[in-house]
Design an enzyme around this catalytic site. Structure first.
Site, PDB file in Angstrom:
ATOM      1  N   ARG A  30      -5.994  12.692  -5.042  1.00 16.26           N
ATOM      2  CA  ARG A  30      -4.957  12.405  -5.953  1.00 16.26           C
ATOM      3  C   ARG A  30      -5.676  12.478  -7.388  1.00 16.26           C
ATOM      4  O   ARG A  30      -6.879  12.060  -7.756  1.00 16.26           O
ATOM      5  CB  ARG A  30      -4.372  11.217  -5.903  1.00 16.26           C
ATOM      6  CG  ARG A  30      -3.483  11.195  -4.711  1.00 16.26           C
ATOM      7  CD  ARG A  30      -2.951   9.640  -4.430  1.00 16.26           C
ATOM      8  NE  ARG A  30      -2.107   9.866  -3.320  1.00 16.26           N
ATOM      9  CZ  ARG A  30      -1.324   8.520  -2.848  1.00 16.26           C
ATOM     10  NH1 ARG A  30      -1.492   7.497  -3.566  1.00 16.26           N
ATOM     11  NH2 ARG A  30      -0.896   8.543  -1.809  1.00 16.26           N
ATOM     12  N   SER A 121       2.295  10.008  -3.597  1.00 17.00           N
ATOM     13  CA  SER A 121       3.052   9.048  -3.095  1.00 17.00           C
ATOM     14  C   SER A 121       3.985   8.407  -4.118  1.00 17.00           C
ATOM     15  O   SER A 121       4.818   8.985  -4.814  1.00 17.00           O
ATOM     16  CB  SER A 121       2.285   8.261  -2.291  1.00 17.00           C
ATOM     17  OG  SER A 121       2.790   7.100  -1.594  1.00 17.00           O
ATOM     18  N   HIS A 122       3.638   6.982  -4.291  1.00  9.58           N
ATOM     19  CA  HIS A 122       4.363   6.351  -5.241  1.00  9.58           C
ATOM     20  C   HIS A 122       3.856   6.515  -6.618  1.00  9.58           C
ATOM     21  O   HIS A 122       4.449   5.733  -7.522  1.00  9.58           O
ATOM     22  CB  HIS A 122       4.153   4.898  -4.747  1.00  9.58           C
ATOM     23  CG  HIS A 122       2.922   4.356  -4.527  1.00  9.58           C
ATOM     24  ND1 HIS A 122       1.977   4.940  -3.444  1.00  9.58           N
ATOM     25  CD2 HIS A 122       2.029   3.461  -5.222  1.00  9.58           C
ATOM     26  CE1 HIS A 122       0.686   4.160  -3.760  1.00  9.58           C
ATOM     27  NE2 HIS A 122       0.641   3.459  -4.723  1.00  9.58           N
ATOM     28  N   LYS A 134      -2.754  16.340   0.143  1.00 10.67           N
ATOM     29  CA  LYS A 134      -3.223  16.002   1.503  1.00 10.67           C
ATOM     30  C   LYS A 134      -3.120  16.970   2.773  1.00 10.67           C
ATOM     31  O   LYS A 134      -2.209  17.698   2.823  1.00 10.67           O
ATOM     32  CB  LYS A 134      -2.419  14.394   1.663  1.00 10.67           C
ATOM     33  CG  LYS A 134      -3.098  13.713   2.981  1.00 10.67           C
ATOM     34  CD  LYS A 134      -2.586  12.416   3.185  1.00 10.67           C
ATOM     35  CE  LYS A 134      -1.086  12.870   3.783  1.00 10.67           C
ATOM     36  NZ  LYS A 134      -0.318  11.520   4.298  1.00 10.67           N
ATOM     37  N   ASP A 286       9.859   5.537  -1.079  1.00  7.28           N
ATOM     38  CA  ASP A 286       8.943   6.154  -2.301  1.00  7.28           C
ATOM     39  C   ASP A 286       8.967   7.457  -2.460  1.00  7.28           C
ATOM     40  O   ASP A 286       9.638   8.445  -1.998  1.00  7.28           O
ATOM     41  CB  ASP A 286       7.550   5.623  -2.155  1.00  7.28           C
ATOM     42  CG  ASP A 286       6.653   6.176  -0.814  1.00  7.28           C
ATOM     43  OD1 ASP A 286       7.646   6.703   0.047  1.00  7.28           O
ATOM     44  OD2 ASP A 286       5.634   6.265  -0.797  1.00  7.28           O
ATOM     45  N   ASP A 288       7.074  10.295  -1.339  1.00  3.22           N
ATOM     46  CA  ASP A 288       7.086  11.111  -0.408  1.00  3.22           C
ATOM     47  C   ASP A 288       7.579  10.652   0.932  1.00  3.22           C
ATOM     48  O   ASP A 288       7.607  11.258   1.846  1.00  3.22           O
ATOM     49  CB  ASP A 288       5.639  11.332  -0.093  1.00  3.22           C
ATOM     50  CG  ASP A 288       4.837  10.222   0.354  1.00  3.22           C
ATOM     51  OD1 ASP A 288       5.059   9.425   0.027  1.00  3.22           O
ATOM     52  OD2 ASP A 288       3.504  10.767   1.168  1.00  3.22           O
ATOM     53  N   ASP A 290       7.370   7.846   2.827  1.00  4.74           N
ATOM     54  CA  ASP A 290       6.569   7.332   3.939  1.00  4.74           C
ATOM     55  C   ASP A 290       6.643   5.688   3.648  1.00  4.74           C
ATOM     56  O   ASP A 290       6.011   5.222   4.718  1.00  4.74           O
ATOM     57  CB  ASP A 290       5.245   7.748   4.327  1.00  4.74           C
ATOM     58  CG  ASP A 290       4.356   7.466   2.960  1.00  4.74           C
ATOM     59  OD1 ASP A 290       4.797   7.123   1.812  1.00  4.74           O
ATOM     60  OD2 ASP A 290       3.068   7.834   3.027  1.00  4.74           O
ATOM     61  N   ARG A 291       7.019   5.349   2.716  1.00  8.95           N
ATOM     62  CA  ARG A 291       7.298   3.602   2.455  1.00  8.95           C
ATOM     63  C   ARG A 291       8.781   3.397   2.448  1.00  8.95           C
ATOM     64  O   ARG A 291       9.615   3.940   2.250  1.00  8.95           O
ATOM     65  CB  ARG A 291       6.457   3.113   1.212  1.00  8.95           C
ATOM     66  CG  ARG A 291       4.943   3.742   1.163  1.00  8.95           C
ATOM     67  CD  ARG A 291       4.387   3.200  -0.240  1.00  8.95           C
ATOM     68  NE  ARG A 291       2.998   3.848  -0.126  1.00  8.95           N
ATOM     69  CZ  ARG A 291       1.889   3.072  -0.523  1.00  8.95           C
ATOM     70  NH1 ARG A 291       2.143   1.855  -0.943  1.00  8.95           N
ATOM     71  NH2 ARG A 291       0.738   3.622  -0.821  1.00  8.95           N
ATOM     72  N   GLU A 372       1.556  -1.474   7.643  1.00 10.12           N
ATOM     73  CA  GLU A 372       0.679  -2.018   6.505  1.00 10.12           C
ATOM     74  C   GLU A 372       1.524  -2.812   5.365  1.00 10.12           C
ATOM     75  O   GLU A 372       2.599  -2.549   5.092  1.00 10.12           O
ATOM     76  CB  GLU A 372      -0.065  -0.932   5.706  1.00 10.12           C
ATOM     77  CG  GLU A 372      -0.878   0.039   6.572  1.00 10.12           C
ATOM     78  CD  GLU A 372      -1.451   1.138   5.789  1.00 10.12           C
ATOM     79  OE1 GLU A 372      -2.570   1.369   6.027  1.00 10.12           O
ATOM     80  OE2 GLU A 372      -1.014   1.619   4.729  1.00 10.12           O
ATOM     81  N   GLU A 373       0.709  -3.778   4.674  1.00 12.87           N
ATOM     82  CA  GLU A 373       1.743  -4.650   3.904  1.00 12.87           C
ATOM     83  C   GLU A 373       2.160  -4.094   2.698  1.00 12.87           C
ATOM     84  O   GLU A 373       2.643  -4.292   1.851  1.00 12.87           O
ATOM     85  CB  GLU A 373       0.450  -5.686   3.319  1.00 12.87           C
ATOM     86  CG  GLU A 373      -0.770  -5.394   2.706  1.00 12.87           C
ATOM     87  CD  GLU A 373      -0.917  -4.625   1.409  1.00 12.87           C
ATOM     88  OE1 GLU A 373      -0.047  -4.875   0.566  1.00 12.87           O
ATOM     89  OE2 GLU A 373      -1.812  -3.707   1.182  1.00 12.87           O
ATOM     90  N   SER A 374       1.318  -2.726   2.513  1.00 14.90           N
ATOM     91  CA  SER A 374       1.948  -1.639   1.392  1.00 14.90           C
ATOM     92  C   SER A 374       3.005  -1.052   1.604  1.00 14.90           C
ATOM     93  O   SER A 374       3.257   0.090   1.260  1.00 14.90           O
ATOM     94  CB  SER A 374       0.703  -0.861   0.797  1.00 14.90           C
ATOM     95  OG  SER A 374       0.342  -0.085   1.894  1.00 14.90           O
ATOM     96  N   LYS A 385       3.331   6.780   8.452  1.00 14.82           N
ATOM     97  CA  LYS A 385       4.177   5.655   8.025  1.00 14.82           C
ATOM     98  C   LYS A 385       5.628   6.511   7.770  1.00 14.82           C
ATOM     99  O   LYS A 385       5.488   7.464   7.486  1.00 14.82           O
ATOM    100  CB  LYS A 385       4.043   4.904   7.149  1.00 14.82           C
ATOM    101  CG  LYS A 385       3.218   5.181   5.958  1.00 14.82           C
ATOM    102  CD  LYS A 385       2.625   4.281   5.118  1.00 14.82           C
ATOM    103  CE  LYS A 385       2.177   4.500   3.916  1.00 14.82           C
ATOM    104  NZ  LYS A 385       0.687   5.370   4.039  1.00 14.82           N
ATOM    105  N   ARG A 505      -6.918  -5.641  -5.557  1.00 15.44           N
ATOM    106  CA  ARG A 505      -6.049  -6.240  -4.822  1.00 15.44           C
ATOM    107  C   ARG A 505      -6.082  -7.545  -4.031  1.00 15.44           C
ATOM    108  O   ARG A 505      -7.301  -7.642  -3.395  1.00 15.44           O
ATOM    109  CB  ARG A 505      -5.250  -5.254  -3.653  1.00 15.44           C
ATOM    110  CG  ARG A 505      -5.010  -4.112  -4.361  1.00 15.44           C
ATOM    111  CD  ARG A 505      -4.011  -3.471  -3.156  1.00 15.44           C
ATOM    112  NE  ARG A 505      -3.626  -2.103  -3.520  1.00 15.44           N
ATOM    113  CZ  ARG A 505      -2.856  -1.661  -4.406  1.00 15.44           C
ATOM    114  NH1 ARG A 505      -1.992  -2.391  -5.283  1.00 15.44           N
ATOM    115  NH2 ARG A 505      -2.539  -0.228  -4.505  1.00 15.44           N
TER     116      ARG A 505
END
Length: 552
Positions: A30, A121-122, A134, A286, A288, A290-291, A372-374, A385, A505
């Site tokens: 990225r 992603s986001h 990716k 998001d 792409d 996946d979230r 995942e927490e994200s 995901k 984080r």
């Protein structure tokens, strides 16, 4: 790993020199768009990917992205490079669009050698935003570390790349065409993924809920790639009223917003879900796809709680009716799912952050659900995901239980206890400052055990390392854990998904068993931990930050 391409392949060789910044992170490479627009930059990295693919001659490649700025141009470049590197067929999403879960789905269904996902992603899009590349391997999952390191090594010594000269391919019309000797097949980006979802969930029961007139839903696609998927599945297949999906047209700049489904960036959805006319269920995904973020009226479901609730209710969905073989979570994710696993008598695996670490567990038949927490949740149906999948899973549960989101979670807490959980992000730190902070923490670890901070006493502290139970590979320095005698926990980790500076984080978690303590405000429940976390890491003194950039 293969080196050069056979001499009889079409195309020309272009001389180039290496770039020294092409080491992929946990989610590929990225950078800012302007970096990928530099001459040879994209081509160097893509050639390094292709040179790492064994047996690529005549094989199938999947290609698509989230529609962000530079997506269409990159698709055309990669198509011409694939033709010059011996691929037999490329399956490309119409308009260059494919969500990350769809790429995984299509790789697995069509037996592809791999796939290239174009996404950051986001992260923000647009000419001044971010771009990413990716590589997903033949199981449909992100390239494991041995592959990404091989790609990086190749990128450090590249001297040429191969590309087929010529004009653009029409990627807006379904069908097949030839590019040199390679077949380009433009596919419906939604079709294969939708069929997979129909095999996992009770579409009839969900449709009855969504079309009943008694249940309202709002899905915010955030002007990103899930818009077409959500519109097809929720509105056309399941009968939700038109307008259920908002911000559903993918835009190169995501409407000027970061397509990040959290309480800060998805403020339009959050406002609607906290308003007087809130629908019964709200969700967002998001860039792409996946979230996911999930809400009820005035009620936020943390990603950690969502994973635990899905595990506890998995038997409701047809695709998981035979039970779960195991579950997995990233180390910083709260331990809520651990309670469910213990109750079900199944294993719970704790991995480093990064979806690639779940791949071996899923391939080895050790885990059925992971998260995942994200804001990432998934299962063994793919090796990524999957945001839309998580929303469908929740809809299936709500349709079967005939309960609200809040009632479902409160019943869950009564049975398993509540894990108060929050993540504090300190963004855009100078890299040297972030490294100095983490180095200081690691130096402090031997002195922390047994130390008291008010009523909190440190019972365990370490720099998390993970031994993969399948291949015995070792991943070290994956985050610093500080656990207290009452089982409260602080985790510190540097994030690798941004393109500007570093992000520290800080994860805070406290478990409360009794229902009488399940109604506290999250930050109030974690207030003492927050103060201790800043004290231990010396965040103010080292980083000069008095408050986090984002709290979720």
């Amino acid at each position: 790993m293969e080196g050069g391409a056979p001499r009889d392949e079409p195309g020309v060789e272009i001389k180039t020199i290496p770039f020294d910044d092409q080491r992929p992170g946990t989610s590929g490479l990225r950078k800012q768009v302007s970096v990928f627009q530099r001459p040879h930059y994209l081509e160097n990295f893509v050639q390094s990917i292709f040179d790492s693919v064994e047996g690529r001659q005549g094989s199938t490649l999947v290609l698509g992205g989230d529609g962000r700025f530079h997506n269409r141009e990159a698709v055309q470049t990669i198509l011409r490079m694939a033709a010059a590197n011996g691929f037999g067929r490329v399956l490309v999403g119409r308009g260059g669009l494919l969500s990350t879960p769809a790429v995984s789905c299509i790789i697995r269904k069509h037996g592809a050698a791999g796939g290239i996902v174009l996404s950051a992603s986001h992260n923000p899009g647009g000419p001044k935003g971010d771009f990413g590349v990716k590589f997903n391997v033949t199981n449909g999952g992100p390239a494991p570390e041995n592959v990404t390191e091989a790609v990086y090594a190749l990128s450090r010594k590249i001297a040429r790349y191969r590309i087929l000269p010529g004009g653009d391919v029409n990627i807006d019309r379904l069908g097949r065409s030839k590019l040199g000797t390679m077949t380009v097949e433009v596919i419906d980006p939604v079709a294969d993924f939708t069929r997979l979802m129909e095999s996992l969930f009770d579409f009839d029961r969900i449709s009855e809920l969504l079309s009943s007139g008694r249940f309202a839903m709002r899905f915010d696609a955030m002007y990103a790639v899930t818009g077409p998927y959500a519109t097809e599945i929720f509105e056309r297949r399941l009968g939700a009223p038109a307008g259920t999906v908002v911000n559903g047209d993918p835009l190169p700049d995501f409407g000027g917003f970061a397509p990040d489904p959290n309480l800060v960036h998805a403020r339009e959805l959050v406002s609607a879900m906290n308003g007087p006319d809130a629908p019964d269920f709200g969700a967002a995904s998001d860039g792409d796809g996946d979230r996911n973020m999930l809400l009820g009226p005035g009620f936020f479901v943390t990603p950690s709680d969502s994973l635990a609730a899905l595990a506890a209710n998995a038997h409701i969905a047809p695709g998981y009716a035979n039970g779960l073989v195991g579950v997995a979570r990233s180390m910083p994710t709260s331990r809520a799912v651990d309670q469910v696993a213990a109750d079900l008598g199944i294993s719970c695996y704790e991995t480093p952050t990064g979806w690639k670490y779940f791949g071996n567990l899923l391939d080895g038949g050790l885990a059925s659900l992971c998260g995942e927490e994200s804001f990432g949740t998934g299962s063994d149906h793919l090796r990524e995901k999957d945001g839309v999948w998580a929303v469908l899973f929740w809809l299936n549960i709500l349709a079967a239980r005939q309960q609200s989101v809040e009632a479902t979670m409160r019943e869950h807490w009564r049975r398993y206890g509540r894990h108060y959980y929050s993540r504090h992000d300190y963004e855009d730190l100078d890299g040297s400052v972030a490294d100095r902070l983490m180095t200081g923490l690691r130096r402090e670890l031997p002195l922390l055990k047994g130390r008291r901070f008010g009523l909190l006493e440190v019972s365990l502290c370490d720099d998390f390392a993970y031994v993969d139970p399948v291949d015995q590979s070792l991943a070290e320095h994956q985050g610093i854990r500080v656990v207290f005698s009452d089982d409260a926990r602080i985790v510190y980790r540097l994030s690798g998904t941004g393109t500007d500076g570093a992000t520290l984080r800080v994860y805070l978690e406290r478990f409360e068993r009794g229902p009488s303590r399940h109604d506290m405000a999250v930050q109030d429940a974690l207030d003492d931990l927050t103060a201790v976390a800043r004290q231990i890491a010396r965040i103010e003194g080292t980083a000069g930050r008095h408050t986090p950039s984002v709290i979720t």
